[in-house]
Design a protein around this motif. Structure first.
Motif, mmCIF file in Angstrom:
data_model
loop_
_atom_site.group_PDB
_atom_site.id
_atom_site.type_symbol
_atom_site.label_atom_id
_atom_site.label_comp_id
_atom_site.label_asym_id
_atom_site.label_seq_id
_atom_site.Cartn_x
_atom_site.Cartn_y
_atom_site.Cartn_z
ATOM 1 N N GLU A 25 0.868 -1.174 0.000
ATOM 2 C CA GLU A 25 0.000 0.000 0.000
ATOM 3 C C GLU A 25 0.903 1.223 0.000
ATOM 4 O O GLU A 25 2.016 1.191 0.512
ATOM 5 C CB GLU A 25 -0.918 0.004 1.220
ATOM 6 N N GLU A 69 -4.179 7.428 -0.036
ATOM 7 C CA GLU A 69 -3.649 6.074 0.118
ATOM 8 C C GLU A 69 -4.069 5.265 -1.097
ATOM 9 O O GLU A 69 -5.205 5.372 -1.566
ATOM 10 C CB GLU A 69 -4.190 5.423 1.389
ATOM 11 N N ARG A 77 -3.815 1.301 -3.184
ATOM 12 C CA ARG A 77 -3.535 -0.129 -3.126
ATOM 13 C C ARG A 77 -2.358 -0.424 -4.044
ATOM 14 O O ARG A 77 -1.911 0.433 -4.797
ATOM 15 C CB ARG A 77 -4.762 -0.913 -3.557
ATOM 16 N N GLU A 129 -4.919 1.781 -7.375
ATOM 17 C CA GLU A 129 -6.300 2.214 -7.153
ATOM 18 C C GLU A 129 -6.369 2.942 -5.812
ATOM 19 O O GLU A 129 -5.797 2.486 -4.821
ATOM 20 C CB GLU A 129 -7.185 0.969 -7.128
ATOM 21 N N TRP A 130 -7.079 4.068 -5.752
ATOM 22 C CA TRP A 130 -7.151 4.819 -4.499
ATOM 23 C C TRP A 130 -7.951 4.044 -3.467
ATOM 24 O O TRP A 130 -8.914 3.372 -3.775
ATOM 25 C CB TRP A 130 -7.682 6.227 -4.694
ATOM 26 N N LYS A 131 -7.511 4.169 -2.237
ATOM 27 C CA LYS A 131 -8.152 3.498 -1.112
ATOM 28 C C LYS A 131 -8.807 4.518 -0.185
ATOM 29 O O LYS A 131 -9.894 4.315 0.305
ATOM 30 C CB LYS A 131 -7.096 2.693 -0.356
ATOM 31 N N GLU A 132 -8.097 5.628 0.037
ATOM 32 C CA GLU A 132 -8.613 6.675 0.918
ATOM 33 C C GLU A 132 -8.069 8.019 0.468
ATOM 34 O O GLU A 132 -6.909 8.124 0.067
ATOM 35 C CB GLU A 132 -8.166 6.405 2.356
ATOM 36 N N SER A 149 -13.234 6.955 2.012
ATOM 37 C CA SER A 149 -12.435 5.732 1.918
ATOM 38 C C SER A 149 -13.318 4.592 1.426
ATOM 39 O O SER A 149 -14.492 4.508 1.765
ATOM 40 C CB SER A 149 -11.784 5.383 3.258
ATOM 41 N N ARG A 150 -12.715 3.762 0.607
ATOM 42 C CA ARG A 150 -13.411 2.595 0.065
ATOM 43 C C ARG A 150 -13.306 1.451 1.069
ATOM 44 O O ARG A 150 -12.230 1.135 1.556
ATOM 45 C CB ARG A 150 -12.771 2.149 -1.242
ATOM 46 N N LYS A 151 -14.423 0.863 1.337
ATOM 47 C CA LYS A 151 -14.492 -0.309 2.202
ATOM 48 C C LYS A 151 -15.244 -1.391 1.447
ATOM 49 O O LYS A 151 -15.964 -1.107 0.491
ATOM 50 C CB LYS A 151 -15.247 0.014 3.509
ATOM 51 N N TYR A 201 -18.603 2.826 1.102
ATOM 52 C CA TYR A 201 -17.687 3.924 1.364
ATOM 53 C C TYR A 201 -17.930 4.476 2.756
ATOM 54 O O TYR A 201 -19.058 4.496 3.238
ATOM 55 C CB TYR A 201 -17.929 5.067 0.366
#
Length: 156
Positions: free
Chosen positions: A61, A73, A75, A79-82, A117-119, A123
């Motif tokens: 990450e 942030e 991955r 790909e954006w995570k947050e 943020s993606r969960k 989101y």
């Protein structure tokens, strides 16, 4: 005496943990290409202040701090995570699903999304007034858990 030794062991353990779990500084060129493209598209003219690579449970990450104060942030695949917006700004509207944007503008008029943020399943977002929401991509509330079930095992 035992108390002093215990305190020293706790301090050493804490220091070691911070060292082991801290990100490794990297150059901007070491950030995945997809992440670099994301940054240039959604944060044009902003420069990378600091970039770190962390080895997470699901691969590498990347944490990127921008000069403006924004933090992103990514991955391992870029790909954006947050995304956390710089103080006083909102996250880029283009990365927010349309249904969530509409939900926020309808139900929280005058508020902006300052963190997203993606969960798994949706989101988590934070609004400019501090309100935190958990929504699916189509703006329905979600809890983020699976009712206590882990994996694909059927419940007994």
């Amino acid at each position: 005496m035992k108390r002093i030794i215990t305190m020293m062991l706790v301090a050493i353990t804490a220091s070691f943990s911070a060292f082991v779990f801290a990100g490794t500084p990297i150059k901007q060129s070491e950030i995945p290409k997809a992440a670099q493209t994301f940054l240039s598209k959604h944060f044009p003219g902003d420069n990378v202040r600091k970039a770190e690579k962390d080895q997470g449970r699901h691969g590498a990450e990347y944490e990127v701090d921008l000069v403006s104060g924004a933090e992103v942030e990514f991955r391992e695949n870029g790909e954006w995570k947050e995304v956390k917006a710089a103080r006083g700004k909102a996250v880029p509207a283009a990365i927010i699903p349309a249904a969530i944007s509409k939900y926020v503008s309808t139900n929280y008029a005058g508020r902006t999304i300052v963190e997203i943020s993606r969960k798994r399943g949706g989101y988590e977002i934070e609004l400019s007034n501090g309100t935190e929401l958990k929504l699916t991509e189509d703006a329905k509330p979600f809890t983020g858990n699976r009712g206590g079930q882990r994996g694909n095992r059927p419940r007994k």
